[in-house]
Design a protein around this motif. Structure first.
Motif, PDB file in Angstrom:
ATOM      1  N   ARG A  70       0.815  -1.232   0.000  1.00  0.00           N
ATOM      2  CA  ARG A  70       0.000   0.000   0.000  1.00  0.00           C
ATOM      3  C   ARG A  70       0.837   1.265   0.000  1.00  0.00           C
ATOM      4  NH1 ARG A  70      -2.719   3.551  -0.942  1.00  0.00           N
ATOM      5  NH2 ARG A  70      -4.634   4.337   0.025  1.00  0.00           N
ATOM      6  N   TYR A  71       1.950   1.255   0.722  1.00  0.00           N
ATOM      7  CA  TYR A  71       2.725   2.496   0.883  1.00  0.00           C
ATOM      8  C   TYR A  71       4.020   2.494   0.075  1.00  0.00           C
ATOM      9  CZ  TYR A  71      -0.600   3.418   4.572  1.00  0.00           C
ATOM     10  OH  TYR A  71      -1.757   3.647   5.272  1.00  0.00           O
ATOM     11  N   ARG A  72       4.080   1.638  -0.905  1.00  0.00           N
ATOM     12  CA  ARG A  72       5.272   1.602  -1.751  1.00  0.00           C
ATOM     13  C   ARG A  72       5.395   2.920  -2.525  1.00  0.00           C
ATOM     14  NH1 ARG A  72       6.304  -2.432  -6.864  1.00  0.00           N
ATOM     15  NH2 ARG A  72       8.507  -1.907  -7.211  1.00  0.00           N
ATOM     16  N   ASP A  73       6.612   3.422  -2.602  1.00  0.00           N
ATOM     17  CA  ASP A  73       6.855   4.679  -3.315  1.00  0.00           C
ATOM     18  C   ASP A  73       6.854   4.425  -4.813  1.00  0.00           C
ATOM     19  OD1 ASP A  73       7.467   7.198  -4.045  1.00  0.00           O
ATOM     20  OD2 ASP A  73       9.596   7.107  -3.472  1.00  0.00           O
ATOM     21  N   ARG A  74       5.713   4.710  -5.422  1.00  0.00           N
ATOM     22  CA  ARG A  74       5.582   4.497  -6.862  1.00  0.00           C
ATOM     23  C   ARG A  74       4.690   5.597  -7.449  1.00  0.00           C
ATOM     24  NH1 ARG A  74       2.057   0.706  -4.567  1.00  0.00           N
ATOM     25  NH2 ARG A  74      -0.096   0.929  -5.270  1.00  0.00           N
ATOM     26  N   PRO A  75       4.822   5.852  -8.716  1.00  0.00           N
ATOM     27  CA  PRO A  75       4.002   6.901  -9.342  1.00  0.00           C
ATOM     28  C   PRO A  75       2.512   6.589  -9.210  1.00  0.00           C
ATOM     29  CG  PRO A  75       5.815   6.257 -10.771  1.00  0.00           C
ATOM     30  CD  PRO A  75       5.804   5.267  -9.660  1.00  0.00           C
ATOM     31  N   GLY A  76       1.731   7.615  -8.823  1.00  0.00           N
ATOM     32  CA  GLY A  76       0.290   7.457  -8.732  1.00  0.00           C
ATOM     33  C   GLY A  76      -0.214   6.884  -7.432  1.00  0.00           C
ATOM     34  N   ASN A  77       0.670   6.561  -6.504  1.00  0.00           N
ATOM     35  CA  ASN A  77       0.226   6.007  -5.218  1.00  0.00           C
ATOM     36  C   ASN A  77      -0.377   7.135  -4.375  1.00  0.00           C
ATOM     37  OD1 ASN A  77      -0.181   4.740  -2.799  1.00  0.00           O
ATOM     38  ND2 ASN A  77       1.847   3.786  -2.718  1.00  0.00           N
ATOM     39  N   ASN A  78      -1.666   7.009  -4.026  1.00  0.00           N
ATOM     40  CA  ASN A  78      -2.354   8.056  -3.272  1.00  0.00           C
ATOM     41  C   ASN A  78      -2.514   7.692  -1.796  1.00  0.00           C
ATOM     42  OD1 ASN A  78      -4.142   6.015  -3.557  1.00  0.00           O
ATOM     43  ND2 ASN A  78      -5.813   7.259  -4.361  1.00  0.00           N
ATOM     44  N   ALA A  79      -1.656   6.801  -1.287  1.00  0.00           N
ATOM     45  CA  ALA A  79      -1.725   6.421   0.128  1.00  0.00           C
ATOM     46  C   ALA A  79      -1.472   7.643   1.001  1.00  0.00           C
ATOM     47  CB  ALA A  79      -0.681   5.351   0.433  1.00  0.00           C
ATOM     48  N   PRO A  80      -2.211   7.780   2.120  1.00  0.00           N
ATOM     49  CA  PRO A  80      -2.024   8.949   2.992  1.00  0.00           C
ATOM     50  C   PRO A  80      -0.608   9.004   3.548  1.00  0.00           C
ATOM     51  CG  PRO A  80      -3.347   7.283   4.089  1.00  0.00           C
ATOM     52  CD  PRO A  80      -3.212   6.850   2.663  1.00  0.00           C
ATOM     53  N   TYR A  81      -0.119  10.243   3.698  1.00  0.00           N
ATOM     54  CA  TYR A  81       1.251  10.456   4.183  1.00  0.00           C
ATOM     55  C   TYR A  81       1.205  11.446   5.344  1.00  0.00           C
ATOM     56  CZ  TYR A  81       6.155  11.867   4.164  1.00  0.00           C
ATOM     57  OH  TYR A  81       7.444  12.146   4.529  1.00  0.00           O
ATOM     58  N   HIS A  82       1.612  10.977   6.552  1.00  0.00           N
ATOM     59  CA  HIS A  82       1.555  11.832   7.750  1.00  0.00           C
ATOM     60  C   HIS A  82       2.927  11.850   8.414  1.00  0.00           C
ATOM     61  CE1 HIS A  82      -2.795  11.952   7.361  1.00  0.00           C
ATOM     62  NE2 HIS A  82      -2.832  10.618   7.362  1.00  0.00           N
ATOM     63  N   PRO A  83       3.835  12.649   7.913  1.00  0.00           N
ATOM     64  CA  PRO A  83       5.203  12.650   8.466  1.00  0.00           C
ATOM     65  C   PRO A  83       5.284  13.158   9.892  1.00  0.00           C
ATOM     66  CG  PRO A  83       4.881  14.450   6.915  1.00  0.00           C
ATOM     67  CD  PRO A  83       3.669  13.596   6.797  1.00  0.00           C
ATOM     68  N   GLU A  84       4.264  13.862  10.406  1.00  0.00           N
ATOM     69  CA  GLU A  84       4.307  14.407  11.765  1.00  0.00           C
ATOM     70  C   GLU A  84       3.716  13.448  12.787  1.00  0.00           C
ATOM     71  OE1 GLU A  84       5.924  17.118  12.240  1.00  0.00           O
ATOM     72  OE2 GLU A  84       6.222  17.365  10.088  1.00  0.00           O
ATOM     73  N   TRP A  85       3.179  12.325  12.317  1.00  0.00           N
ATOM     74  CA  TRP A  85       2.538  11.377  13.248  1.00  0.00           C
ATOM     75  C   TRP A  85       3.591  10.784  14.190  1.00  0.00           C
ATOM     76  CZ3 TRP A  85       2.894   6.125  14.351  1.00  0.00           C
ATOM     77  CH2 TRP A  85       1.839   5.586  15.081  1.00  0.00           C
TER      78      TRP A  85
END
Length: 303
Positions: A70-85
């Motif tokens: 789910r969180y693989r860094d690939r083009p078009g991946n819209n997985a949520p990203y919360h760097p402050e969590w």
């Protein structure tokens, strides 16, 4: 991508099939084919341990695979990203609480089973005593009740608890009859106890489970469980037809060598105790007078 997923699915199912089908022949997995009450209790403990471990391992592996995909860094991946969590109290309680509960359950069940295994499997049948001495590279069995001895095989009555009393007159070893129960160490100068019982008539594989030198591979023996009447007949037959094991004979037997199955009509009085004491056992307290005079008064001898 879809081709890669199909290949992965096929490989996983093929691997799962091989693992599951490999367990179809029980004769090749005797640890999982118990033939006595002790082995049955230990198999139940193994199964419960596997289930409890699976409760943790399977979800963890599932979540791991989900996160990787789910969180693989690939083009078009819209997985949520919360760097402050930073943290989650709920998740902390879940991933610490579940293992603590599992370990508590496993600990209580293991302690209960272990304590039970120190007692006779059944209490309404008079047990017999078999003294076991591991030698280089053979096993000697002496029967205080029948006054006979054998090498590399033991005969026991089926349905009767057997108190094996173990020691070693050679390097430390481990006495193991997988279908009847777990292994127990044999140690010079010490007298160890192990309760086992065979439910049915049959022949069972026994082996040393601790490496003891170049003859270790030959430290195998068979245990034959027979009807009580046949056991009595066997002991009487040994007394009439087999040679005597003398002190000199034992000294020769104890030397490093590989032997076939042997039977003896008698053996020197106090042989097992002498073996334990000469290896330093006189400085320790031992159970049940080393099996020669076990107290069975606390048991129902109705049968």
């Amino acid at each position: 991508m879809s081709k890669w997923i199909q290949t992965a699915k096929f490989s996983f199912l093929a691997l799962l099939g091989m693992v599951l089908l490999s367990g179809c022949d029980k004769s090749k997995f005797i640890v999982l084919d118990p033939k006595g009450p002790v082995a049955h209790q230990e198999l139940q403990l193994i199964i419960i341990s596997v289930i409890l471990c699976a409760i943790v391992i399977i979800p963890v592996l599932g979540i791991f695979i989900y996160i990787v995909v789910r969180y693989r860094d690939r083009p078009g991946n819209n997985a949520p990203y919360h760097p402050e969590w930073a943290d989650s109290k709920l998740l902390e309680i879940i991933w610490w609480g579940i293992p603590v509960v599992i370990i508590a359950i496993l600990g209580v069940y293991t302690a209960k089973t272990t304590i039970n295994l120190t007692k006779p499997p059944v209490k309404d049948v008079k047990p017999i005593v078999v003294q076991v001495t591991s030698l280089d590279w053979k096993w000697m069995f002496t029967y205080p009740g029948q006054k006979v001895a054998t090498v590399n095989y033991a005969e026991i009555p089926a349905g009767v608890p057997v108190q094996f009393i173990l020691t070693s007159d050679a390097p430390m070893n481990s006495f193991w009859i997988p279908q009847l129960g777990g292994q127990e160490y044999t140690m010079p100068g010490m007298s160890m106890g192990l309760w086992l019982q065979a439910d049915k008539v049959g022949e069972y594989f026994g082996s040393g489970a601790n490496f003891t030198g170049k003859g270790f591979a030959h430290m195998q023996f068979r245990v034959k469980a027979v009807k009580q009447s046949d056991f009595n007949t066997w002991a009487e037959g040994i007394k009439k037809t087999s040679p005597v094991l003398t002190k000199a004979g034992y000294k020769t037997l104890a030397k490093p060598s590989i032997e076939k199955e042997l039977s003896f009509s008698s053996y020197p009085k106090g042989l097992f105790k002498d073996i334990v004491n000469k290896n330093g056992g006189k400085y320790y307290h031992h159970m049940n007078d080393m099996g020669d005079n076990m107290d069975m008064s606390g048991m129902d001898m109705g049968k």
